[in-house]
Design a protein around this motif. Structure first.
Motif, PDB file in Angstrom:
ATOM      1  N   PRO A  53       0.841  -1.204   0.000  1.00  0.00           N
ATOM      2  CA  PRO A  53       0.000   0.000   0.000  1.00  0.00           C
ATOM      3  C   PRO A  53       0.879   1.258   0.000  1.00  0.00           C
ATOM      4  N   LEU A  54       0.544   2.181  -0.890  1.00  0.00           N
ATOM      5  CA  LEU A  54       1.338   3.400  -1.042  1.00  0.00           C
ATOM      6  C   LEU A  54       0.440   4.621  -0.868  1.00  0.00           C
ATOM      7  N   ILE A  55       0.854   5.513   0.047  1.00  0.00           N
ATOM      8  CA  ILE A  55       0.186   6.795   0.244  1.00  0.00           C
ATOM      9  C   ILE A  55       1.122   7.878  -0.277  1.00  0.00           C
ATOM     10  N   ALA A  56       0.683   8.599  -1.311  1.00  0.00           N
ATOM     11  CA  ALA A  56       1.513   9.618  -1.950  1.00  0.00           C
ATOM     12  C   ALA A  56       1.090  11.000  -1.468  1.00  0.00           C
ATOM     13  N   ILE A  57       2.061  11.759  -0.956  1.00  0.00           N
ATOM     14  CA  ILE A  57       1.796  13.108  -0.430  1.00  0.00           C
ATOM     15  C   ILE A  57       2.702  14.077  -1.196  1.00  0.00           C
ATOM     16  N   PRO A  58       2.189  14.709  -2.255  1.00  0.00           N
ATOM     17  CA  PRO A  58       3.051  15.576  -3.076  1.00  0.00           C
ATOM     18  C   PRO A  58       3.374  16.897  -2.390  1.00  0.00           C
ATOM     19  N   THR A  59       4.603  17.342  -2.577  1.00  0.00           N
ATOM     20  CA  THR A  59       5.043  18.634  -2.048  1.00  0.00           C
ATOM     21  C   THR A  59       5.402  19.602  -3.170  1.00  0.00           C
ATOM     22  N   THR A  60       5.076  19.217  -4.402  1.00  0.00           N
ATOM     23  CA  THR A  60       5.177  20.116  -5.553  1.00  0.00           C
ATOM     24  C   THR A  60       3.863  20.038  -6.304  1.00  0.00           C
ATOM     25  N   SER A  61       3.652  20.982  -7.209  1.00  0.00           N
ATOM     26  CA  SER A  61       2.436  20.985  -8.023  1.00  0.00           C
ATOM     27  C   SER A  61       2.835  20.885  -9.479  1.00  0.00           C
ATOM     28  N   HIS A  88      22.108   6.484 -20.490  1.00  0.00           N
ATOM     29  CA  HIS A  88      21.339   7.694 -20.811  1.00  0.00           C
ATOM     30  C   HIS A  88      19.960   7.334 -21.356  1.00  0.00           C
ATOM     31  N   LYS A  89      19.325   6.357 -20.727  1.00  0.00           N
ATOM     32  CA  LYS A  89      17.986   5.950 -21.133  1.00  0.00           C
ATOM     33  C   LYS A  89      16.987   6.229 -20.018  1.00  0.00           C
ATOM     34  N   LYS A  90      15.749   6.440 -20.436  1.00  0.00           N
ATOM     35  CA  LYS A  90      14.646   6.634 -19.505  1.00  0.00           C
ATOM     36  C   LYS A  90      13.706   5.445 -19.640  1.00  0.00           C
ATOM     37  N   TYR A  91      13.366   4.835 -18.508  1.00  0.00           N
ATOM     38  CA  TYR A  91      12.455   3.704 -18.496  1.00  0.00           C
ATOM     39  C   TYR A  91      11.219   4.047 -17.667  1.00  0.00           C
ATOM     40  N   SER A  92      10.194   3.214 -17.817  1.00  0.00           N
ATOM     41  CA  SER A  92       8.993   3.371 -16.998  1.00  0.00           C
ATOM     42  C   SER A  92       8.567   2.034 -16.421  1.00  0.00           C
ATOM     43  N   ILE A  93       8.270   2.035 -15.139  1.00  0.00           N
ATOM     44  CA  ILE A  93       7.553   0.931 -14.507  1.00  0.00           C
ATOM     45  C   ILE A  93       6.066   1.242 -14.679  1.00  0.00           C
ATOM     46  N   VAL A  94       5.307   0.319 -15.274  1.00  0.00           N
ATOM     47  CA  VAL A  94       3.931   0.611 -15.666  1.00  0.00           C
ATOM     48  C   VAL A  94       3.010  -0.527 -15.236  1.00  0.00           C
ATOM     49  N   GLY A  95       1.812  -0.178 -14.821  1.00  0.00           N
ATOM     50  CA  GLY A  95       0.802  -1.196 -14.530  1.00  0.00           C
ATOM     51  C   GLY A  95      -0.178  -0.726 -13.474  1.00  0.00           C
ATOM     52  N   GLU A  96      -1.294  -1.422 -13.377  1.00  0.00           N
ATOM     53  CA  GLU A  96      -2.315  -1.036 -12.413  1.00  0.00           C
ATOM     54  C   GLU A  96      -1.804  -1.086 -10.983  1.00  0.00           C
ATOM     55  N   GLN A  97      -0.851  -1.988 -10.707  1.00  0.00           N
ATOM     56  CA  GLN A  97      -0.307  -2.086  -9.357  1.00  0.00           C
ATOM     57  C   GLN A  97       0.564  -0.885  -8.992  1.00  0.00           C
ATOM     58  N   VAL A  98       0.915  -0.071  -9.991  1.00  0.00           N
ATOM     59  CA  VAL A  98       1.774   1.092  -9.737  1.00  0.00           C
ATOM     60  C   VAL A  98       0.969   2.278  -9.201  1.00  0.00           C
ATOM     61  N   PHE A  99      -0.340   2.291  -9.413  1.00  0.00           N
ATOM     62  CA  PHE A  99      -1.164   3.350  -8.834  1.00  0.00           C
ATOM     63  C   PHE A  99      -0.966   3.396  -7.316  1.00  0.00           C
ATOM     64  N   PRO A 100      -0.762   4.567  -6.726  1.00  0.00           N
ATOM     65  CA  PRO A 100      -0.847   4.653  -5.264  1.00  0.00           C
ATOM     66  C   PRO A 100      -2.235   4.250  -4.774  1.00  0.00           C
ATOM     67  N   LYS A 101      -2.289   3.818  -3.536  1.00  0.00           N
ATOM     68  CA  LYS A 101      -3.588   3.510  -2.935  1.00  0.00           C
ATOM     69  C   LYS A 101      -4.329   4.793  -2.592  1.00  0.00           C
ATOM     70  N   MET A 102      -3.588   5.790  -2.110  1.00  0.00           N
ATOM     71  CA  MET A 102      -4.188   7.072  -1.717  1.00  0.00           C
ATOM     72  C   MET A 102      -3.266   8.211  -2.114  1.00  0.00           C
ATOM     73  N   ALA A 103      -3.887   9.364  -2.377  1.00  0.00           N
ATOM     74  CA  ALA A 103      -3.149  10.614  -2.583  1.00  0.00           C
ATOM     75  C   ALA A 103      -3.668  11.622  -1.580  1.00  0.00           C
ATOM     76  N   LEU A 104      -2.772  12.209  -0.817  1.00  0.00           N
ATOM     77  CA  LEU A 104      -3.135  13.197   0.192  1.00  0.00           C
ATOM     78  C   LEU A 104      -2.523  14.529  -0.228  1.00  0.00           C
ATOM     79  N   LEU A 105      -3.379  15.486  -0.585  1.00  0.00           N
ATOM     80  CA  LEU A 105      -2.919  16.772  -1.105  1.00  0.00           C
ATOM     81  C   LEU A 105      -3.209  17.877  -0.095  1.00  0.00           C
ATOM     82  N   ASP A 106      -2.156  18.429   0.465  1.00  0.00           N
ATOM     83  CA  ASP A 106      -2.255  19.509   1.436  1.00  0.00           C
ATOM     84  C   ASP A 106      -1.454  20.697   0.893  1.00  0.00           C
ATOM     85  N   PRO A 107      -2.136  21.775   0.440  1.00  0.00           N
ATOM     86  CA  PRO A 107      -1.397  22.888  -0.160  1.00  0.00           C
ATOM     87  C   PRO A 107      -0.462  23.596   0.804  1.00  0.00           C
ATOM     88  N   GLU A 108      -0.653  23.405   2.100  1.00  0.00           N
ATOM     89  CA  GLU A 108       0.260  24.022   3.058  1.00  0.00           C
ATOM     90  C   GLU A 108       1.684  23.473   2.903  1.00  0.00           C
TER      91      GLU A 108
END
Length: 362
Positions: free
Chosen positions: A131-139, A157-177
């Motif tokens: 379970p992942l709770i993501a709390i962003p501190t940038t916009s 010098h390559k960019k990769y991506s981990i992709v899939g439904e399991q990569v979605f966080p469980k929750m996002a908590l956005l506090d503008p403060e």
């Protein structure tokens, strides 16, 4: 009539002071807090531990901009035997991306998951996620609501991506403060990233009525919010507007992914360390000029032209040339046709057009 699918499972909690709700979101056990050394030194780690004293915390505060593959492999080995119950990410897009990677790789049975899946290209379905709770501190990145995480390989010098439904966080908590202290350049570059995400999801073959609604509202919020927050960094309402713009942009690209502006950006970040938000936005005024000739929606054209005017006033090429000259940028042109991104663009593309995107108009 359009035919499309829409899926986004992230529970979103928004509002000033909502960081205080974190203890109620944590199940019993040992949680891994992922953040940066800067946040750790400024006391945010201690603050979170104080908010949730009943939680057993492990802290990883070594995230740097553009999470690097070999370093992440080291972190995976470090925390695999610590019986982590879940992950909390507090930071910008790089922190949330690193946390997403850890959330799916720590329970994986692969000994070197990133090397095996990304470098070696072995097909793999991420079946488990802590379970992942993501709390962003940038916009800007909207990573708190997307199903992909960026991993950079400094050796190739390559960019990769981990992709899939399991990569979605469980929750996002956005506090503008949490964003009030963001420095001016980071405020600008992350705000540009949000604008880029909105535009990229509009001129996109994968667009849906839902993604268009998200992106259009995100652009309207940014059109008002970005100038305000650059002028008055302590304006909480403007910070909240940009946080909402970023969230909506993330919801849009979680369905469409990005397009040509991001395809152009990757080698600039990899070779010249151009900040991602700048790298994926300096071309936007030129791309808008190209796309409005084929855009079927007059309302979108009008909105894009307003965004174009605002972006031109920010002198983005001047910012870009602090990292690379025009000639250096052109040497990377052959690396800018990332097929998974450039192929999403609804406008015309050829070598001459891409060079025009890279050239400052007088």
């Amino acid at each position: 009539m359009p035919i499309y699918n829409h899926y986004n499972p992230v529970k979103i909690i928004v509002g000033p002071g909502q960081l205080r709700a974190l203890p109620n979101l944590l199940s019993p056990g040992r949680w891994l807090l992922v953040t940066t050394d800067g946040f750790n030194r400024r006391g945010l780690t201690t603050h979170i531990k104080t908010l949730a004293p009943q939680t057993h915390w492990q802290v990883y505060h070594g995230v740097t901009p553009n999470p690097e593959l070999d370093h992440l492999e080291y972190v995976i080995r470090q925390y695999r035997q610590t019986y982590i119950q879940g992950v909390v990410a507090v930071g910008g897009g790089s922190v949330i991306d690193a946390a997403k990677v850890l959330a799916v790789t720590l329970p994986s049975g692969l000994q070197r998951p990133l090397h095996t899946v990304l470098r070696q290209g072995q097909k793999h379905h991420w079946e488990e996620q802590l379970p992942l709770i993501a709390i962003p501190t940038t916009s800007g990145t909207g990573a708190e609501v997307t199903p992909f995480a960026t991993v950079w390989d400094a050796t190739t010098h390559k960019k990769y991506s981990i992709v899939g439904e399991q990569v979605f966080p469980k929750m996002a908590l956005l506090d503008p403060e949490l964003i009030l202290s963001l420095p001016p350049k980071q405020t600008l570059y992350t705000g540009l990233d949000a604008i880029s995400h909105c535009l990229e999801s509009l001129w996109n073959h994968n667009q849906t009525p839902i993604s268009v609604a998200y992106a259009t509202q995100g652009l309207n919020l940014a059109l008002n919010g970005l100038p305000q927050v650059l002028d008055s960094p302590q304006n909480l309402q403007a910070r909240a507007q940009m946080q909402q713009a970023s969230l909506l942009a993330g919801l849009a690209i979680s369905q469409t992914r990005t397009a040509i502006a991001h395809s152009i950006s990757y080698p600039l970040t990899s070779h010249f360390d151009v900040p991602h938000g700048l790298a994926c936005s300096f071309t936007l005024p030129n791309i808008i000029e190209n796309y409005i000739n084929v855009c079927p929606c007059p309302q979108q054209v009008s909105l894009m032209q307003k965004i174009q005017k605002m972006l031109k006033q920010l002198n983005l090429f001047q910012h870009l040339h602090e990292y690379a000259t025009h000639e250096q940028i052109l040497t990377l042109k052959s690396e800018m046709f990332h097929p998974e991104r450039a192929g999403n663009f609804l406008g015309l593309l050829n070598d001459e057009i891409v060079e025009a995107f890279l050239t400052e108009k007088t």
